[in-house]
Design a protein around this motif. Structure first.
Motif, PDB file in Angstrom:
ATOM      1  N   ASP A  64       0.839  -1.194   0.000  1.00  0.00           N
ATOM      2  CA  ASP A  64       0.000   0.000   0.000  1.00  0.00           C
ATOM      3  C   ASP A  64       0.877   1.248   0.000  1.00  0.00           C
ATOM      4  O   ASP A  64       1.271   1.743   1.063  1.00  0.00           O
ATOM      5  CB  ASP A  64      -0.920  -0.006   1.222  1.00  0.00           C
ATOM      6  CG  ASP A  64      -2.021   1.036   1.139  1.00  0.00           C
ATOM      7  OD1 ASP A  64      -1.783   2.100   0.543  1.00  0.00           O
ATOM      8  OD2 ASP A  64      -3.122   0.794   1.674  1.00  0.00           O
ATOM      9  N   PRO A  65       1.203   1.788  -1.169  1.00  0.00           N
ATOM     10  CA  PRO A  65       2.058   2.980  -1.237  1.00  0.00           C
ATOM     11  C   PRO A  65       1.473   4.183  -0.509  1.00  0.00           C
ATOM     12  O   PRO A  65       2.222   4.982   0.057  1.00  0.00           O
ATOM     13  CB  PRO A  65       2.174   3.246  -2.750  1.00  0.00           C
ATOM     14  CG  PRO A  65       1.874   1.935  -3.399  1.00  0.00           C
ATOM     15  CD  PRO A  65       0.877   1.266  -2.509  1.00  0.00           C
ATOM     16  N   LYS A  69       3.363   6.351   2.433  1.00  0.00           N
ATOM     17  CA  LYS A  69       3.577   7.801   2.442  1.00  0.00           C
ATOM     18  C   LYS A  69       3.080   8.430   3.733  1.00  0.00           C
ATOM     19  O   LYS A  69       3.731   9.303   4.319  1.00  0.00           O
ATOM     20  CB  LYS A  69       2.875   8.433   1.242  1.00  0.00           C
ATOM     21  CG  LYS A  69       3.511   8.105  -0.096  1.00  0.00           C
ATOM     22  CD  LYS A  69       2.741   8.761  -1.243  1.00  0.00           C
ATOM     23  CE  LYS A  69       3.360   8.421  -2.583  1.00  0.00           C
ATOM     24  NZ  LYS A  69       2.599   9.032  -3.707  1.00  0.00           N
ATOM     25  N   LEU A  70       1.897   8.009   4.192  1.00  0.00           N
ATOM     26  CA  LEU A  70       1.350   8.541   5.448  1.00  0.00           C
ATOM     27  C   LEU A  70       2.287   8.250   6.614  1.00  0.00           C
ATOM     28  O   LEU A  70       2.523   9.112   7.467  1.00  0.00           O
ATOM     29  CB  LEU A  70      -0.029   7.941   5.722  1.00  0.00           C
ATOM     30  CG  LEU A  70      -1.185   8.345   4.810  1.00  0.00           C
ATOM     31  CD1 LEU A  70      -2.472   7.687   5.292  1.00  0.00           C
ATOM     32  CD2 LEU A  70      -1.348   9.861   4.771  1.00  0.00           C
ATOM     33  N   CYS A  71       2.810   7.027   6.653  1.00  0.00           N
ATOM     34  CA  CYS A  71       3.704   6.643   7.751  1.00  0.00           C
ATOM     35  C   CYS A  71       4.968   7.498   7.752  1.00  0.00           C
ATOM     36  O   CYS A  71       5.421   7.952   8.817  1.00  0.00           O
ATOM     37  CB  CYS A  71       4.073   5.168   7.639  1.00  0.00           C
ATOM     38  SG  CYS A  71       2.808   4.025   8.227  1.00  0.00           S
ATOM     39  N   THR A 108      13.221  -1.567  -3.374  1.00  0.00           N
ATOM     40  CA  THR A 108      13.686  -0.208  -3.645  1.00  0.00           C
ATOM     41  C   THR A 108      12.729   0.548  -4.564  1.00  0.00           C
ATOM     42  O   THR A 108      12.522   1.751  -4.413  1.00  0.00           O
ATOM     43  CB  THR A 108      15.093  -0.218  -4.247  1.00  0.00           C
ATOM     44  OG1 THR A 108      15.112  -1.036  -5.428  1.00  0.00           O
ATOM     45  CG2 THR A 108      16.116  -0.739  -3.248  1.00  0.00           C
ATOM     46  N   SER A 109      12.138  -0.149  -5.533  1.00  0.00           N
ATOM     47  CA  SER A 109      11.181   0.527  -6.416  1.00  0.00           C
ATOM     48  C   SER A 109       9.947   0.966  -5.640  1.00  0.00           C
ATOM     49  O   SER A 109       9.392   2.042  -5.891  1.00  0.00           O
ATOM     50  CB  SER A 109      10.789  -0.387  -7.576  1.00  0.00           C
ATOM     51  OG  SER A 109      10.178  -1.582  -7.103  1.00  0.00           O
ATOM     52  N   ALA A 110       9.525   0.150  -4.674  1.00  0.00           N
ATOM     53  CA  ALA A 110       8.372   0.520  -3.837  1.00  0.00           C
ATOM     54  C   ALA A 110       8.717   1.700  -2.933  1.00  0.00           C
ATOM     55  O   ALA A 110       7.900   2.613  -2.738  1.00  0.00           O
ATOM     56  CB  ALA A 110       7.928  -0.676  -3.002  1.00  0.00           C
ATOM     57  N   ALA A 113       8.727   4.866  -5.008  1.00  0.00           N
ATOM     58  CA  ALA A 113       7.366   5.289  -5.342  1.00  0.00           C
ATOM     59  C   ALA A 113       6.691   5.978  -4.155  1.00  0.00           C
ATOM     60  O   ALA A 113       5.880   6.889  -4.337  1.00  0.00           O
ATOM     61  CB  ALA A 113       6.539   4.084  -5.790  1.00  0.00           C
ATOM     62  N   ALA A 114       7.028   5.541  -2.942  1.00  0.00           N
ATOM     63  CA  ALA A 114       6.432   6.128  -1.741  1.00  0.00           C
ATOM     64  C   ALA A 114       7.200   7.335  -1.224  1.00  0.00           C
ATOM     65  O   ALA A 114       6.770   7.978  -0.254  1.00  0.00           O
ATOM     66  CB  ALA A 114       6.334   5.071  -0.635  1.00  0.00           C
TER      67      ALA A 114
END
Length: 422
Positions: A64-65, A69-71, A108-110, A113-114
């Motif tokens: 869950d990107p 981001k929220l975290c 790393t890609s995830a 993205a985040a």
């Protein structure tokens, strides 16, 4: 005056953890008088007894990107707001893999993205960060912003912010019931007039099943043996205890569907003294193994969350204890450098899952439940769930916005939260 024509402007928050305290601050700043009630000391339940992992979101980024981001945003806010809560002399978390099948590129890609920063851990630093780990087992290791933190210090900081904002805090105060007026029939003489029955208490064991075609309205709470505290809105920030203490709110109703599912989750942890490493680390393979250093103790856990039926189900399960032991043995195949003292325990948290969320415990989002929109049909009651404790600041903002959509504050007041340093 509220849009629901309540007799009091007060908002009552039940529960003095991260969620309750931060929501109280934002509501007072918005112009509402707020009373926060805690049955024990502030943060006695999940907030002060969790593992102490301040998530960056990196662990959730593939699933869950948005949550990731929220975290990461909340992690930065938490550190700026209360830098003292970070465990001293510890570094950011080391994410690592023991399997060549776990591809670094997928992680790393995830993270990219985040928007979560990361850096490769040099071999020399790896020796320093994981001194007792068999380094030849490690396929790759990266440094991420997650931190080991002291929940009690963050709670103390939030409590101080709440008092400074003007929140009335009543600790060691037990809420025995929600107080309701039941809206049942219309007067035959005046069809527009709603007749209210005698005030009833939600948790009355002798209460008859409610007419689900009409609403009940909460006008406050009963404290202890009889004191009534009135307000226009009651917000339950009691976490897993909500399912027991206010079970009527979460009961299934024949023919009516809730838009969320309340899930009680149980996890197991192991504390080892003396501590093994000054740095937190997370083995991402399989069920995973996470390590959080706290002063002279290392706290280990896995990524497993088991669904349970009761909020007080804190009994150790032999299979889960053995799983943690097996994971530790895989990382430390030669044992520890010195004898250690071991303590195992289990803890319960709660997740209010919407239909579009993934499996319980994997990517828990902050959730606000408006009980007037649920089968119980009770006005002026909300339940709030932070998902991960890290997300307390985002939940507080969501609560403020949600309340302002339905209620008008006593005074028009706006200000930035004390944890917003932008």
């Amino acid at each position: 005056m509220s849009k629901n024509n309540s007799s009091s402007e007060r908002i009552i928050i039940v529960g003095g953890g991260f969620a309750g305290l931060s929501a109280a601050v934002r509501l007072v700043q918005s112009g509402f008088p707020v009373t926060l009630i805690e049955a024990s000391k502030l943060g006695f339940a999940a907030s002060s007894r969790n593992q102490g992992w301040l998530h960056s979101g990196a662990a959730f980024a593939q699933v869950d990107p948005h949550l990731a981001k929220l975290c990461y945003e909340s992690l930065k806010q938490t550190i700026e707001f209360c830098p003292d809560c970070i465990e001293p002399e510890t570094g950011p978390m080391v994410y690592c893999s023991l399997s060549e099948e776990t591809k670094l590129e997928d992680w790393t890609s995830a993270w990219e993205a985040a928007g979560i920063p990361f850096q490769e851990l040099p071999e020399g630093e790896l020796n320093w960060s994981l001194p007792q780990v068999q380094l030849e087992q490690i396929s790759w290791a990266m440094r991420l912003p997650d931190r080991s933190f002291r929940p009690d210090l963050l709670l103390s900081h939030l409590a101080e912010a709440a008092r400074n904002a003007g929140v009335e805090i009543r600790s060691n105060t037990f809420v025995s019931r929600l107080l309701l007026d039941e809206q049942v029939t219309h007067s035959t003489e005046n069809p527009e007039a709603i007749q209210l029955n005698s005030p009833e208490l939600l948790e009355s064991p002798q209460g008859d099943p409610r007419d689900q075609t009409s609403n009940s309205r909460c006008y406050g709470v009963q404290i202890g043996e009889g004191e009534e505290l009135r307000g226009q809105l009651v917000i339950l920030a009691t976490g897993a205890l909500s399912s027991n203490a206010f079970s009527s709110l979460f009961q299934e109703t024949s023919g009516q569907q809730r838009d969320y599912q309340l899930v009680l989750l149980k996890t197991h942890l192991r504390a080892v003294r003396p501590g093994l490493s000054a740095d937190p680390f997370y083995i991402v393979d399989g069920v995973g193994l996470n390590h959080l250093p706290h002063q002279d103790v290392s706290v280990f856990g896995t990524g497993r969350w088991n669904v349970v039926a009761h909020a007080v189900d804190d009994q150790l399960e032999e299979v889960e204890v053995q799983l943690i032991e097996d994971q530790i043995h895989e990382v430390f195949p030669n044992g520890f450098a010195e004898p250690v003292e071991v303590k195992d325990w289990a803890g319960i948290t709660v997740q209010a899952m919407h239909i579009d969320q993934v499996e319980p415990g994997v990517a828990p989002l902050p959730t606000i439940v408006d009980h007037s929109q649920q089968p119980c049909r009770i006005e002026n009651v909300m339940s709030i769930f932070p998902g991960r404790a890290t997300l307390w600041a985002h939940l507080a903002e969501d609560v403020k916005n949600n309340v302002l959509e339905k209620y008008e504050p006593a005074t028009n007041a706006t200000s930035s939260p004390p944890w917003d340093f932008r």
